[in-house]
Enzyme design. Sequence first.
Site, PDB file in Angstrom:
ATOM      1  N   HIS A 183     119.335 -50.066  63.499  1.00  0.00           N
ATOM      2  CA  HIS A 183     118.871 -49.269  64.463  1.00  0.00           C
ATOM      3  C   HIS A 183     119.400 -49.090  65.596  1.00  0.00           C
ATOM      4  CE1 HIS A 183     114.955 -50.401  61.776  1.00  0.00           C
ATOM      5  NE2 HIS A 183     114.743 -48.858  61.951  1.00  0.00           N
ATOM      6  N   MET A 230     110.216 -47.034  62.748  1.00  0.00           N
ATOM      7  CA  MET A 230     108.632 -47.613  62.442  1.00  0.00           C
ATOM      8  C   MET A 230     108.751 -49.091  62.913  1.00  0.00           C
ATOM      9  SD  MET A 230     107.323 -45.845  59.331  1.00  0.00           S
ATOM     10  CE  MET A 230     108.060 -46.684  57.711  1.00  0.00           C
ATOM     11  N   GLN A 241     102.755 -41.634  55.649  1.00  0.00           N
ATOM     12  CA  GLN A 241     103.839 -41.615  54.753  1.00  0.00           C
ATOM     13  C   GLN A 241     103.725 -42.719  53.774  1.00  0.00           C
ATOM     14  OE1 GLN A 241     106.706 -41.923  58.225  1.00  0.00           O
ATOM     15  NE2 GLN A 241     107.826 -43.187  56.631  1.00  0.00           N
TER      16      GLN A 241
HETATM   17  O1  PAF Z   1     112.704 -43.646  59.007  1.00  0.00           O
HETATM   18  C1  PAF Z   1     111.686 -43.905  59.399  1.00  0.00           C
HETATM   19  O2  PAF Z   1     111.435 -45.076  60.043  1.00  0.00           O
HETATM   20  C2  PAF Z   1     110.448 -43.045  59.373  1.00  0.00           C
HETATM   21  O3  PAF Z   1     110.319 -42.512  58.077  1.00  0.00           O
HETATM   22  C3  PAF Z   1     110.391 -42.172  60.427  1.00  0.00           C
HETATM   23  C4  PAF Z   1     111.321 -41.025  60.517  1.00  0.00           C
HETATM   24  C5  PAF Z   1     110.525 -42.926  61.853  1.00  0.00           C
HETATM   25  C6  PAF Z   1     109.156 -41.452  60.470  1.00  0.00           C
HETATM   26  O4  PAF Z   1     107.810 -42.029  60.491  1.00  0.00           O
END
Ligand code: PAF
Length: 285
Positions: free
Chosen positions: A38, A31, A65
């Site tokens: 990351h 995100m 979400q």
């Molecule tokens: O972990 C995240 O950053 C989010 O939940 C994902 C897996 C990219 C889904 O939007």
Amino acid sequence: MTSSPFLARSREELRGALSRRRGPVALVPTMGALHAGHAGLLTRARQAVGPEAPLVASIFVNPMQFAAGEDLDRYPRTFDADVELCAEHGVDVVFSPSVEEVYPGGDPQVTVDPGPLARVLEGASRPTHFHGVLTVVAKLFGLVRPDVAVFGQKDYQQLTLIRRMVDDLCMGIDVVGAETVREEDGLALSSRNRYLDEDQRWRAVALPRTLFAAREAARYGASVAIAAARHELRHARGVDLEYLELTAPDLGPAPTTGPARLLIAARVGTTRLIDNVALELNGDS
Ligand code: PAF
């Protein structure tokens, strides 16, 4: 020397970019607000598919979400820095679609039901969260069609549910769980750490300390491990515990011996943090 990734905003641009490349496709869904955690996922993805294969990072803040009142609007957005980090870690394609591109007809009618595992732990306080996560991850899998997808172990329930979805729906994708990256004092890297002020940042170390104390004590059994964790938490000021749960590695009921997982969620100020560790339980408990 780093080369800039191709920036795909639409499905067509994504498919065009991938059609020009050969080899298994690796995907790291994010995100944005990328950090060293990351970077670890991107490195792991590159290892999984080798130096020549296409590596895609998606950057999409998924409204589905977030429940009303959660941090969708203030979720950190650092797009230029994100693309730079992707370039430094050998990403070939950054897929950064708009909400309309991912959800062209508005809210989708057909979605992924994450099942009972989505109603415990994180799901107890965020009942719609994993429904949104699995739906968007399924969409990203459909759009990118990866062979390998890498997610962080820090979001352990998310990782477990994604594995479950891939198995139950026969998606044929190799899901890799990458190790949690931590600050020197143990705090797990998270995009939400930037909400912590100096004092809260210092208090937040109680989460990894609690988990590490339990991991150390696990050789004496589950009850000693939990007692060690609770002892650490008693000294933690300004940390409001939401849950501390010992489970099996697949988040089923905790075993008495062997591999297990300990998961924690707590609020430090207004920021909700989660973390977890693997434990090896021995002894009677
Ligand atoms: O972990 C995240 O950053 C989010 O939940 C994902 C897996 C990219 C889904 O939007």
